[in-house]
Design a protein around this motif. Structure first.
Motif, PDB file in Angstrom:
ATOM      1  N   VAL A  37       0.829  -1.204   0.000  1.00 19.49           N
ATOM      2  CA  VAL A  37       0.000   0.000   0.000  1.00 19.49           C
ATOM      3  C   VAL A  37       0.868   1.260   0.000  1.00 19.49           C
ATOM      4  O   VAL A  37       0.602   2.217  -0.738  1.00 19.49           O
ATOM      5  CB  VAL A  37      -0.937  -0.003   1.215  1.00 19.49           C
ATOM      6  N   MET A  38       1.912   1.258   0.815  1.00 15.36           N
ATOM      7  CA  MET A  38       2.745   2.447   0.928  1.00 15.36           C
ATOM      8  C   MET A  38       3.484   2.761  -0.364  1.00 15.36           C
ATOM      9  O   MET A  38       3.787   3.927  -0.642  1.00 15.36           O
ATOM     10  CB  MET A  38       3.726   2.295   2.088  1.00 15.36           C
ATOM     11  N   ASP A  39       3.777   1.759  -1.164  1.00 10.55           N
ATOM     12  CA  ASP A  39       4.376   2.025  -2.477  1.00 10.55           C
ATOM     13  C   ASP A  39       3.434   2.865  -3.337  1.00 10.55           C
ATOM     14  O   ASP A  39       3.863   3.774  -4.057  1.00 10.55           O
ATOM     15  CB  ASP A  39       4.697   0.712  -3.190  1.00 10.55           C
ATOM     16  N   ILE A 101      -7.223   8.151   3.739  1.00 14.30           N
ATOM     17  CA  ILE A 101      -7.190   7.297   4.931  1.00 14.30           C
ATOM     18  C   ILE A 101      -7.104   5.851   4.464  1.00 14.30           C
ATOM     19  O   ILE A 101      -7.944   5.391   3.681  1.00 14.30           O
ATOM     20  CB  ILE A 101      -8.449   7.509   5.787  1.00 14.30           C
ATOM     21  N   ILE A 102      -6.082   5.138   4.953  1.00 16.59           N
ATOM     22  CA  ILE A 102      -5.840   3.782   4.473  1.00 16.59           C
ATOM     23  C   ILE A 102      -5.612   2.852   5.659  1.00 16.59           C
ATOM     24  O   ILE A 102      -4.723   3.086   6.491  1.00 16.59           O
ATOM     25  CB  ILE A 102      -4.602   3.711   3.559  1.00 16.59           C
ATOM     26  N   PHE A 103      -6.384   1.787   5.706  1.00 24.37           N
ATOM     27  CA  PHE A 103      -6.147   0.716   6.671  1.00 24.37           C
ATOM     28  C   PHE A 103      -5.300  -0.344   5.973  1.00 24.37           C
ATOM     29  O   PHE A 103      -5.739  -0.956   4.995  1.00 24.37           O
ATOM     30  CB  PHE A 103      -7.476   0.150   7.178  1.00 24.37           C
ATOM     31  N   ASP A 109      -6.047  -3.401  -5.452  1.00 25.40           N
ATOM     32  CA  ASP A 109      -5.741  -2.894  -6.794  1.00 25.40           C
ATOM     33  C   ASP A 109      -6.696  -1.736  -7.052  1.00 25.40           C
ATOM     34  O   ASP A 109      -7.849  -1.941  -7.424  1.00 25.40           O
ATOM     35  CB  ASP A 109      -5.949  -3.983  -7.850  1.00 25.40           C
ATOM     36  N   ALA A 110      -6.216  -0.536  -6.816  1.00 22.34           N
ATOM     37  CA  ALA A 110      -7.072   0.648  -6.966  1.00 22.34           C
ATOM     38  C   ALA A 110      -6.308   1.732  -7.707  1.00 22.34           C
ATOM     39  O   ALA A 110      -5.104   1.909  -7.498  1.00 22.34           O
ATOM     40  CB  ALA A 110      -7.521   1.157  -5.601  1.00 22.34           C
TER      41      ALA A 110
END
Length: 329
Positions: A37-39, A101-103, A109-110
């Motif tokens: 996700v952080m990438d 905001i990300i959990f 894949d977004a």
């Protein structure tokens, strides 16, 4: 834009591993879950600051985030596990622009580039699922704007599951909604961010609902192993040039350099950390950590920590760091 990453959860469904490793740092296909996700966050290029909400094993989460990503960051402790709205409330002093905001205990894949041209008050990403009764699902109007979120519906009012990825352009109304939620009675000791979104909608906000192409959960053993499989199939597989005599590899696998596999079959869907050894064994559908030694064993659907010794065992295991398990096999 600011990014908020809640990291405070204890990850009870992934014990014993989360006794020593924060849940988002558990690895699939050789990488911590949160790094996928952080990438994507780093690739956006317009992130002013990342606000991490830490708690359980906060020192490890902070050390990893600081070492892995060159993005200005702040770390705030959620000392009481009072829910997702409680987590965002702790970041309110740093929210002065649109927020993502990300959990990060899931991988998705977004297309995050769509937020750059968004004129709505926010975006919530969803994934259509068949087992909708397990999730909070999002109900939309004819224009694909959210009208409400229903937790674990008994009837198929919607099959679009809330995946924990949100962009809020109207950050002022978000903060107003969070403050309102904190004045209400908690649900089993927690306040939920989705209730703040409902507050925004009730005040006239337009929150667009967008489906992701893929959503891969890493929040419990079974789904983490399946996510490991998917990531291997999606390009994370690797096999070192040298393994050992009598090694049979069934792709896809992720095997670090320096692993020794002798007279053994490894794969499919196996991740094996640095310094691990597999001899006279078969291993499939397994995530194993570093310096794991497996001898005379037949293993499947396992999650194995670091520095583990397994001998003469057949079956499925969930075993933490620094463990030894010897059978009669």
């Amino acid at each position: 834009m600011k990014v908020i990453i809640p990291l405070a959860g204890k990850g009870t469904r992934l014990r014993p591993h989360t006794h020593v490793v924060p849940k988002p740092m558990l690895k699939v296909a050789g990488r911590p879950v949160m790094s996928y996700v952080m990438d994507d966050v780093q690739a956006l290029g317009n992130v002013e600051q990342v606000v991490y909400i830490t708690g359980h094993l906060k020192e490890k989460a902070e050390a990893f985030a600081r070492s892995a990503y060159n993005i200005p960051s702040i770390f705030i402790e959620q000392d009481v596990q009072d829910g997702t709205a409680g987590a965002i409330a702790r970041a309110r002093d740093y929210i002065d622009s649109p927020v993502l905001i990300i959990f990060v205990d899931t991988i998705f894949d977004a297309d995050l580039s769509i937020l750059k041209d968004s004129t709505d008050d926010g975006i919530i990403w969803t994934k259509e699922v068949e087992d909708y009764q397990r999730f909070g699902v999002v109900v939309t109007d004819e224009n694909e704007h959210m009208t409400r979120i229903v937790e674990k519906p008994k009837t198929p009012i919607s099959k679009r599951a809330n995946i924990g990825l949100y962009y809020i352009r109207n950050w002022q109304l978000l903060l107003e909604g969070v403050a309102h939620v904190l004045t209400t009675a908690p649900n089993k000791g927690e306040w939920y961010l989705t209730d703040a979104f409902q507050y925004m909608i009730d005040k006239g906000a337009k929150i667009k609902v967008v489906d992701v192409e893929g959503w891969y959960d890493a929040g419990q053993l079974e789904t983490l192993l399946d996510t490991n499989r998917v990531m291997l199939e999606k390009g994370r597989a690797r096999t070192p040039a040298q393994l050992g005599e009598g090694a049979t590899i069934i792709e896809p696998v992720y095997i670090e350099d320096g692993c020794v596999i002798e007279h053994a079959t490894v794969g499919p869907n196996v991740s094996l950390g640095t310094g691990s050894i597999v001899r006279q064994s078969t291993v499939r559908d397994t995530v194993a950590g570093e310096r794991v030694t497996i001898t005379n064993a037949s293993l499947h659907d396992c999650m194995i920590g670091d520095d583990v010794l397994i001998e003469g065992v057949a079956g499925s295991l969930n075993i933490g760091d620094h463990s030894q398990l010897r059978g009669e096999g």
